[in-house]
Scaffold this motif. Structure first.
Motif, mmCIF file in Angstrom:
data_model
loop_
_atom_site.group_PDB
_atom_site.id
_atom_site.type_symbol
_atom_site.label_atom_id
_atom_site.label_comp_id
_atom_site.label_asym_id
_atom_site.label_seq_id
_atom_site.Cartn_x
_atom_site.Cartn_y
_atom_site.Cartn_z
ATOM 1 N N ARG A 1 -4.170 5.410 -7.267
ATOM 2 C CA ARG A 1 -5.414 5.600 -6.516
ATOM 3 C C ARG A 1 -5.972 4.256 -6.074
ATOM 4 O O ARG A 1 -5.764 3.243 -6.721
ATOM 5 C CB ARG A 1 -6.443 6.312 -7.378
ATOM 6 N N GLY A 2 -6.710 4.251 -4.986
ATOM 7 C CA GLY A 2 -7.354 3.039 -4.483
ATOM 8 C C GLY A 2 -6.359 2.003 -4.004
ATOM 9 O O GLY A 2 -6.536 0.802 -4.252
ATOM 10 N N GLU B 1 0.830 -1.215 0.000
ATOM 11 C CA GLU B 1 0.000 0.000 0.000
ATOM 12 C C GLU B 1 0.860 1.261 0.000
ATOM 13 O O GLU B 1 0.632 2.186 -0.790
ATOM 14 C CB GLU B 1 -0.905 -0.030 1.232
ATOM 15 N N ALA C 1 -7.554 -1.064 -1.389
ATOM 16 C CA ALA C 1 -8.293 -2.177 -1.997
ATOM 17 C C ALA C 1 -7.396 -2.996 -2.917
ATOM 18 O O ALA C 1 -7.469 -4.231 -2.935
ATOM 19 C CB ALA C 1 -9.488 -1.637 -2.779
#
Length: 185
Positions: A43-44, A34, A47
């Motif tokens: 982005r994101g 991450e 998840a």
């Protein structure tokens, strides 16, 4: 990995430039992946990291050619990202060149015509509308106007033209389709 990640998006492709094998993803963990992705402006990331780790947890088998395949995946992922950047640069060049044309604003005001379709329209017509004389001649050149095939007593016999500019026809149909989609939504 392939089933759980959508490799059309930038994030999963960026992930593959750093982590290719399930073992490497399991070792790194979701937090490290991450932060690695966040440093690369993806982005994101939460998840994506969670999905990658879950997919790596599900695959425990190591294949013999895994390291060679990982090296090839890195090269391919970097190549895809370079191509994406090149496409973005070319689109910017096309848009800038299109905006320089004297009729650019008029073409963009046509329903369904954007920058790319407008550039295709200018390329297909040569940029000179005076060469056609009328809208009917332009429609005939594009293959939009039917051609009469009358003989003797038979009149009103209209046929699809056999010779026309396919690029111009494509830009006209796509602009009409875009306009139809916009007007129905």
């Amino acid at each position: 990995m392939e089933r759980s990640l959508d490799l059309v998006n930038k994030g999963p492709v960026m992930l593959l430039t750093g982590y290719q094998t399930p073992a490497a993803i399991r070792r790194a963990g979701a937090r490290r992946i991450e932060s690695w992705l966040r440093n690369r402006k993806v982005r994101g990331v939460a998840a994506l990291a969670r999905t990658a780790v879950e997919a790596a947890q599900a695959q425990q088998t190591a294949l013999p050619g895994e390291t060679l395949a990982a090296a090839m995946v890195v090269r391919l992922a970097k190549g895809v990202m370079a191509l994406d950047e090149e496409i973005a640069e070319l689109n910017a060049l096309i848009e800038a060149r299109f905006r320089e044309h004297p009729h650019a604003e008029v073409i963009r005001s046509l329903p369904g015509m954007g920058t790319k379709l407008g550039a295709e329209f200018i390329a297909a017509t040569g940029g000179d509308m005076d060469a056609f004389g009328s809208a009917d001649r332009l429609a005939g050149f594009a293959g939009l106007a039917p051609r009469p095939r009358d003989s003797g007593r038979a009149s009103g016999n209209l046929r699809r033209p056999r010779r026309y500019h396919r690029g111009l026809l494509r830009s006209m149909y796509l602009s009409a389709h875009d306009w139809e989609v916009l007007s129905t939504s």
